[in-house]
Design a protein around this motif. Structure first.
Motif, PDB file in Angstrom:
ATOM      1  N   ASP A   1      83.676  33.237  43.483  1.00 10.12           N
ATOM      2  CA  ASP A   1      83.549  33.648  42.072  1.00 10.12           C
ATOM      3  C   ASP A   1      84.720  34.551  41.675  1.00 10.12           C
ATOM      4  O   ASP A   1      85.263  34.436  40.569  1.00 10.12           O
ATOM      5  N   ALA A   2      85.090  35.455  42.581  1.00  9.95           N
ATOM      6  CA  ALA A   2      86.217  36.354  42.285  1.00  9.95           C
ATOM      7  C   ALA A   2      87.500  35.537  42.119  1.00  9.95           C
ATOM      8  O   ALA A   2      88.276  35.757  41.181  1.00  9.95           O
ATOM      9  N   ALA A   3      87.705  34.574  43.009  1.00 12.07           N
ATOM     10  CA  ALA A   3      88.934  33.755  42.950  1.00 12.07           C
ATOM     11  C   ALA A   3      88.962  32.964  41.637  1.00 12.07           C
ATOM     12  O   ALA A   3      90.012  32.856  40.992  1.00 12.07           O
ATOM     13  N   ARG A   4      87.794  32.446  41.243  1.00 11.21           N
ATOM     14  CA  ARG A   4      87.746  31.667  39.998  1.00 11.21           C
ATOM     15  C   ARG A   4      88.115  32.565  38.808  1.00 11.21           C
ATOM     16  O   ARG A   4      88.889  32.190  37.945  1.00 11.21           O
ATOM     17  N   PHE A   5      87.559  33.764  38.818  1.00 10.96           N
ATOM     18  CA  PHE A   5      87.857  34.706  37.729  1.00 10.96           C
ATOM     19  C   PHE A   5      89.360  35.048  37.721  1.00 10.96           C
ATOM     20  O   PHE A   5      90.014  35.024  36.668  1.00 10.96           O
ATOM     21  N   LEU A   6      89.891  35.336  38.893  1.00 12.28           N
ATOM     22  CA  LEU A   6      91.306  35.745  38.956  1.00 12.28           C
ATOM     23  C   LEU A   6      92.230  34.584  38.570  1.00 12.28           C
ATOM     24  O   LEU A   6      93.239  34.790  37.888  1.00 12.28           O
ATOM     25  N   ASP A   7      91.863  33.385  38.983  1.00 15.67           N
ATOM     26  CA  ASP A   7      92.708  32.225  38.640  1.00 15.67           C
ATOM     27  C   ASP A   7      92.755  31.998  37.134  1.00 15.67           C
ATOM     28  O   ASP A   7      93.731  31.472  36.613  1.00 15.67           O
TER      29      ASP A   7
END
Ligand code: FAD
Ligand code: DLZ
Ligand code: SF4
Length: 503
Positions: free
Chosen positions: A494-500
Motif C-alpha cells: 500500500d505504501a509503495a502504491r501511494f508513493l508511486d
C-alpha cells in the motif's frame, strides 16, 4: 586616511551591527544593495521578498537619520550589476575607496564569495550568544550533541531564569507541560497587522512586476518592516499570546495558523529584534506574575537554546552539511509542496497557509511537511531548498540544520537523538486536521488508510537495521517485526502504491 565602504546585508538590519560599531560615520560610507543574486538563489516567497526589501529600505533611512551616508541600490536601478560583488566594485569606484568592511554573512556561500574580494575585512556577527569558535570548542570531541546540555550552559551564561546557581522553578525544562491540544477559541489572539506605507507599497509593486511566478500570495502584506513596528509586534505577543504559548506550543488547528506563537522569527533573523532583550522581557513577564513559567521557559529555550544550537552546528559542519543524506533519500519533492494540491488535509492546511502567510509554526514544519518528507524518503537537499524559499524567516544558518538535521535525520543523528517520524495518530492528537480529511486516521490499511500510517511502517521497515540500534526507536522496529508477514506485505504494498502515485 580615506574611508571604507561598509556593506550591510539584508539580514543585518541592526544599528549595533559589528561593522557599524567599528565604522565611522564621518569617513566611512554604507552600501546596501538589492541584487538579483540574493533575490534568486532560491525562489523566495513573494512576501519574504517584500519583507526583506522594504525592511532594508527602512533601515537605510534609519541609518541616514543616525548620520550615516548611505548608498542604496534598488533592484530596479538600470545600472544594478545583479550581484553584491558587482555593487561593491561599483561603489568603491564611485567614491574612490579601496577598503571594504562587513559583518560576516549568515550563509556559507556568501562568506566564501566575500573571501575572494580584495581588501575586505570581515568582523564576527556578535548578535548571537555563542560565538562560532566557542560552539565548536564545546561540540568537538563530544559523543553526542544534545541541545539540552548546551541550553543549560546558555542559561548559566546569561543568568536567564536562574535563581542563584539553580534553574527557576527547580527544573531546567518544562516541555512536558507544553503538549496540550488546543480548542478553537474565538478570542484567540492574532499577530498585529501593519498597513503598507509608501515604501512598502512601492516594493509590493516591484515584487509583483519582477517576480510574478514566485511561490506565495503577495497581498495582504502585513508584516512589520521597521524596528519600531517589530518591537510593537513582540510587545503584543508578550501581553496577548505568551501566557498560553507554552501550553499550546505543539498544537495545530485548521484556520488558525498562528495560535499562540510569536510570529517574530522574520524580524529577529533580519536584525530588527534583539534576542537577549526579548528573553529578558519574557523573563520579566514571568517574574511579574503575568505568565506561567512553562511559557517563559519554553520561549527562552527556543531562542537561547535551539536557535543558538542550530547556528553552532551550521558553522561547525559547513561546508558539506547541505549535502548530508544519511538515510539515502532520493525521491523528488512532490509538486503539491508548491501547489497544496493534495487530499491530505494536514498537508493541505500547512502548505496553503505557507503559501498565504510565508509562515508555519514549528510543529507544522516538523511534524507535517517535514514528517511526510522523512517518511516518504524525499531528497533532503530538495526539501532544504523548499524550506529556504517559502518562509519569511528562512536563512540557511537556521533553516538547514532544522531541515536536514532535526526534521530529516539526514545527518545521521548529529543534531537529533532520533528521527521525528510519526504516524497519523500524532497529527490527530495535536490537531483537528483529521476531522476534515478524506482519509481515515484510524485506518491502517486499505484505500481510506491515512497515508502517514502506511508510510510510517514503511519507513520503519526500510530503515530497521539502523533504527534497531537507536534505543529510542528499537521498540518500534520490534513491533514491526511482530506483525504477521501478510500484514507487513500489505503495508509495504500500500505504501509503495501511494508513493508511486506521487507526482
Ligand atoms: P515561536 O514558536 O513563537 O518561537 C519563538 C522563537 O524561537 C522563534 O521566533 C525563533 O526565533 C525561535 N525558534 C523556535 N524554534 C526554533 C528552532 N527550531 N530553531 C531556531 N529558532 C527557533 N526558524 C527560523 O527562524 N528560520 C527558518 O528558516 C526555520 N526553518 C525551519 C525548518 C524546519 C524544517 C523546522 C522544523 C523548523 C524551522 N525553524 C526555522 C524553526 C521554527 O519553526 C521557527 O523559528 C518558528 O516556527 C518561527 O515562528 P515564530 O516566530 O512564531 O516562533
Ligand atoms: C534574503 C535576501 C534577499 C531576498 N535579497 C537581498 C538583497 O537583495 N540584498 C542583500 O543584501 N540581502 C538580501 N537578502 C539577505 C541575504 O540573502 C542574506 O544576507 C544572506 O543570505 C546571508 O544570510
Ligand atoms: Fe493528515 Fe492522515 Fe489526518 Fe488526513 S487522516 S489529516 S492525512 S494525519
Amino acid at each position: 586616511m580615506s574611508g571604507r565602504l561598509i556593506l550591510v546585508l539584508g539580514d543585518q538590519l541592526s544599528p549595533g551591527l559589528s561593522s557599524l560599531a567599528a565604522g565611522d560615520p564621518r569617513t566611512d560610507r554604507v552600501l546596501m544593495a538589492e541584487v538579483m543574486a540574493e533575490a534568486s538563489y532560491v525562489p523566495h516567497h513573494k512576501k519574504k521578498l517584500v519583507f526583506v526589501f522594504s525592511a532594508m529600505r527602512h533601515f537605510a533611512q534609519e541609518l541616514r537619520e543616525a548620520g550615516w551616508q548611505v548608498d542604496y541600490v534598488t533592484l530596479d536601478d538600470p545600472a544594478n550589476s545583479g550581484s553584491l560583488g558587482g555593487e561593491v566594485l561599483r561603489a568603491l569606484a564611485r567614491h574612490n575607496l579601496s577598503r571594504v568592511l562587513a559583518t560576516e554573512p549568515g550563509e556559507w556561500r556568501l562568506v566564501e564569495e566575500m573571501r575572494g574580494w580584495s581588501d575586505v575585512e570581515l568582523l564576527p556577527d556578535d548578535r548571537f550568544l555563542a560565538d562560532r569558535a566557542g560552539f565548536a570548542g564545546w561540540a568537538e570531541g563530544r559523543k553526542g550533541l544534545r541541545m539540552e546540555h548546551f541550553y543549560r550552559l546558555m542559561r548559566r551564561k546569561t543568568g536567564l531564569l536562574m535563581d542563584g546557581g539553580e534553574p527557576a522553578g527547580g527544573r531546567w525544562n518544562f516541555d512536558a507541560d507544553n503538549r496540550s491540544r488546543a480548542e478553537p477559541d474565538l478570542l484567540m489572539p492574532q499577530p498585529p497587522r501593519f498597513a503598507p506605507d509608501a515604501i512598502t507599497t512601492q516594493v509590493l509593486d516591484m515584487v509583483a512586476r519582477r517576480f510574478p511566478d514566485n511561490f506565495g500570495t503577495l497581498e495582504p502584506f502585513w508584516f512589520a518592516v521597521t524596528r519600531a513596528d517589530a518591537e510593537a509586534a513582540f510587545a503584543h505577543f508578550l501581553t496577548h499570546a505568551l501566557p498560553r504559548f507554552g501550553t499550546y506550543q505543539d498544537a495545530m488547528l485548521a484556520g488558525r495558523p498562528f495560535l499562540y506563537h510569536a510570529v517574530v522569527a522574520q524580524y529577529l533573523n533580519a536584525g530588527l529584534l534583539d534576542p537577549l532583550a526579548m528573553c529578558r522581557a519574557v523573563e520579566a513577564e514571568w517574574r511579574a506574575g503575568r505568565v506561567p513559567l512553562n511559557s517563559a521557559e519554553g520561549f527562552i529555550r527556543q531562542i537561547i537554546g535551539w536557535r543558538e544550537f542550530v547556528r553552532g552546528i551550521y558553522w561547525w559542519k559547513m561546508p558539506g552539511y547541505d549535502r548530508v543524506n544519511a538515510l539515502e533519500a532520493h525521491r523528488p519533492l512532490p509538486s503539491f509542496y508548491w501547489t497544496a494540491d493534495t487530499r491530505m488535509a494536514c498537508l493541505n492546511a500547512c502548505i496553503s497557509q505557507t503559501r498565504d502567510e510565508a509562515y508555519a509554526h514549528h510543529i507544522q514544519r516538523l511534524m507535517v511537511t517535514g514528517n511526510f518528507a522523512l517518511l516518504a524518503g524525499i531528497d533532503p537537499h530538495a526539501l532544504h531548498e523548499w524550506y529556504l524559499a517559502v518562509y519569511a524567516d528562512a536563512y540557511e544558518w537556521v533553516e538547514l540544520p532544522n531541515t536536514v538535521g532535526m526534521s530529516q535525520f539526514a545527518d545521521g543523528g548529529l543534531l537529533a537523538s532520533k528521527p521525528y517520524a510519526a504516524s497519523g495518530a500524532y497529527i490527530d492528537r495535536m490537531s483537528d486536521y483529521c476531522w476534515g480529511c478524506v482519509y481515515d486516521v484510524k485506518a491502517k490499511a486499505g484505500p481510506k488508510a491515512c497515508p502517514f500510517n502506511l508510510l510510517y511502517w514503511d519507513f520503519i521497515a526500510r530503515h530497521r537495521e539502523r533504527l534497531v540500534r537507536n534505543p529510542r526507536m528499537a521498540q518500534m522496529v520490534r513491533t514491526w517485526e511482530r506483525f504477521a508477514p501478510e500484514r507487513q506485505e500489505q503495508l509495504r504494498r500500500d505504501a509503495a502504491r501511494f508513493l508511486d502515485a506521487l507526482a
